[in-house]
Design a protein around this motif. Structure first.
Motif, PDB file in Angstrom:
ATOM      1  N   PRO A  24       0.824  -1.210   0.000  1.00  0.00           N
ATOM      2  CA  PRO A  24       0.000   0.000   0.000  1.00  0.00           C
ATOM      3  C   PRO A  24       0.861   1.264   0.000  1.00  0.00           C
ATOM      4  O   PRO A  24       1.893   1.315   0.670  1.00  0.00           O
ATOM      5  CB  PRO A  24      -0.798  -0.123   1.300  1.00  0.00           C
ATOM      6  N   ILE A  25       0.453   2.256  -0.763  1.00  0.00           N
ATOM      7  CA  ILE A  25       1.195   3.521  -0.856  1.00  0.00           C
ATOM      8  C   ILE A  25       1.211   4.208   0.501  1.00  0.00           C
ATOM      9  O   ILE A  25       0.208   4.232   1.215  1.00  0.00           O
ATOM     10  CB  ILE A  25       0.536   4.422  -1.922  1.00  0.00           C
ATOM     11  N   GLU A  26       2.388   4.763   0.812  1.00  0.00           N
ATOM     12  CA  GLU A  26       2.549   5.498   2.070  1.00  0.00           C
ATOM     13  C   GLU A  26       2.990   6.925   1.768  1.00  0.00           C
ATOM     14  O   GLU A  26       3.424   7.236   0.655  1.00  0.00           O
ATOM     15  CB  GLU A  26       3.653   4.839   2.924  1.00  0.00           C
ATOM     16  N   ARG A  70      -4.554   1.444  -3.617  1.00  0.00           N
ATOM     17  CA  ARG A  70      -3.421   1.833  -4.471  1.00  0.00           C
ATOM     18  C   ARG A  70      -2.133   1.278  -3.884  1.00  0.00           C
ATOM     19  O   ARG A  70      -1.885   1.399  -2.682  1.00  0.00           O
ATOM     20  CB  ARG A  70      -3.335   3.357  -4.558  1.00  0.00           C
ATOM     21  N   PHE A  71      -1.286   0.746  -4.754  1.00  0.00           N
ATOM     22  CA  PHE A  71      -0.060   0.072  -4.316  1.00  0.00           C
ATOM     23  C   PHE A  71       1.132   0.540  -5.131  1.00  0.00           C
ATOM     24  O   PHE A  71       1.007   0.837  -6.324  1.00  0.00           O
ATOM     25  CB  PHE A  71      -0.175  -1.440  -4.544  1.00  0.00           C
ATOM     26  N   VAL A  72       2.303   0.549  -4.462  1.00  0.00           N
ATOM     27  CA  VAL A  72       3.569   0.670  -5.178  1.00  0.00           C
ATOM     28  C   VAL A  72       3.950  -0.726  -5.673  1.00  0.00           C
ATOM     29  O   VAL A  72       3.885  -1.694  -4.908  1.00  0.00           O
ATOM     30  CB  VAL A  72       4.666   1.224  -4.252  1.00  0.00           C
ATOM     31  N   ILE A  73       4.321  -0.816  -6.953  1.00  0.00           N
ATOM     32  CA  ILE A  73       4.823  -2.076  -7.509  1.00  0.00           C
ATOM     33  C   ILE A  73       6.312  -2.140  -7.201  1.00  0.00           C
ATOM     34  O   ILE A  73       7.068  -1.250  -7.600  1.00  0.00           O
ATOM     35  CB  ILE A  73       4.637  -2.120  -9.044  1.00  0.00           C
ATOM     36  N   GLN A  84      -3.548  -0.242  -9.059  1.00  0.00           N
ATOM     37  CA  GLN A  84      -4.686   0.006  -8.171  1.00  0.00           C
ATOM     38  C   GLN A  84      -5.899  -0.804  -8.614  1.00  0.00           C
ATOM     39  O   GLN A  84      -5.993  -1.221  -9.770  1.00  0.00           O
ATOM     40  CB  GLN A  84      -5.037   1.494  -8.179  1.00  0.00           C
ATOM     41  N   TYR A  85      -6.772  -1.042  -7.644  1.00  0.00           N
ATOM     42  CA  TYR A  85      -8.072  -1.618  -8.002  1.00  0.00           C
ATOM     43  C   TYR A  85      -9.161  -0.888  -7.229  1.00  0.00           C
ATOM     44  O   TYR A  85      -8.927  -0.357  -6.144  1.00  0.00           O
ATOM     45  CB  TYR A  85      -8.128  -3.131  -7.755  1.00  0.00           C
TER      46      TYR A  85
END
Ligand SMILES: CC(C)(COP(=O)(O)OP(=O)(O)OC[C@H]1O[C@@H](n2cnc3c(N)ncnc32)[C@H](O)[C@@H]1OP(=O)(O)O)[C@@H](O)C(=O)NCCC(=O)NCCS
Length: 203
Positions: A24-26, A70-73, A84-85
């Protein structure tokens, strides 16, 4: 029952695939996100970059306002882009479909299979962990690279949505693409075959 494992916004474990990890994005990711979103190849199909770090924070961290996960790959521990989904009914029992989106922000990470791998990893999570029925994506018709990557991952074209996006001062058509849960096993088998072929290659 679909949806039972769907987490609420702001509450998500990392997603680990065979080659990539999504976390998860921080707050500390915002400078990288700003840099990635200012890359011309990302701007071309992802729209204008947020003007300020506050705007990026609103877009990428305020999950309760904008119910998208939302995520960092990460590839080998390095952040290379965002995936993201979003569900129509976050946290609800009848969350049975999701829409996804992606960009690879590090130029040296594009065009070597990372985007396709990330899409496959997200599909595996959504179908096998969240038990969803349908996943969709809607690239602009001009985004041939994205469309090719999504087809390889298993998406099919449902149709063309006329003027479904407004980018860089003009309306553009998008491809509406989807994959159903009963199509995922074949897509997954293709992924495994391709991975096995790569690991068989001499280093
Ligand atoms: C679109 C994106 C996610 C794809 O990820 P990627 O890691 O670069 O792509 P991959 O290497 O996994 O696959 C790209 C495929 O498209 C092909 N391709 C590349 N450029 C192409 C073009 N102009 N026309 C057609 N196919 C093209 C590649 O050859 C490859 O297919 P192959 O494996 O059969 O050879 C990434 O390039 C990106 O983030 N681009 C900028 C932002 C964006 O477009 N985001 C998506 C919004 S929907």
């Amino acid at each position: 029952m679909p949806g039972e494992t769907v987490p609420l916004p702001g509450d998500h474990d990392p997603i680990a695939g065979p080659r990539l990890t999504f976390r998860p994005i921080e707050e500390g990711d915002l400078p990288d996100l700003m840099r990635w979103l200012a890359d011309p190849e990302v701007i071309e199909f992802y729209g204008d970059a947020p003007a300020t770090i506050e705007a990026a924070r609103d877009d990428y961290l305020e999950a309760d306002v904008n119910p998208v996960w939302r995520f960092v790959i990460e590839e080998d521990g390095r952040g290379v882009g965002e995936i993201q989904y979003g569900h129509d009914y976050p946290g609800d029992d009848y969350a049975w479909k999701a829409g996804i989106d992606i960009f690879i922000g590090e130029p040296d990470a594009r065009d070597r299979g990372v985007g396709t791998e990330a899409i496959r990893t997200m599909l595996q999570h959504l179908f096998e962990v969240q038990s969803l029925h349908l996943v969709t994506i809607d690239p602009e018709v001009a985004n041939a690279r994205g469309i090719r990557a999504y087809e390889k991952a298993g998406f099919r074209l449902d149709g063309v949505l006329r003027h479904h996006a407004f980018e860089h001062g003009e309306y553009v058509d998008t491809h509406f693409m989807s994959i159903l849960e009963d199509e995922w096993p074949a897509a997954r088998a293709r992924w495994e075959t391709e991975r096995a072929a790569v690991s068989d290659q001499p280093r």
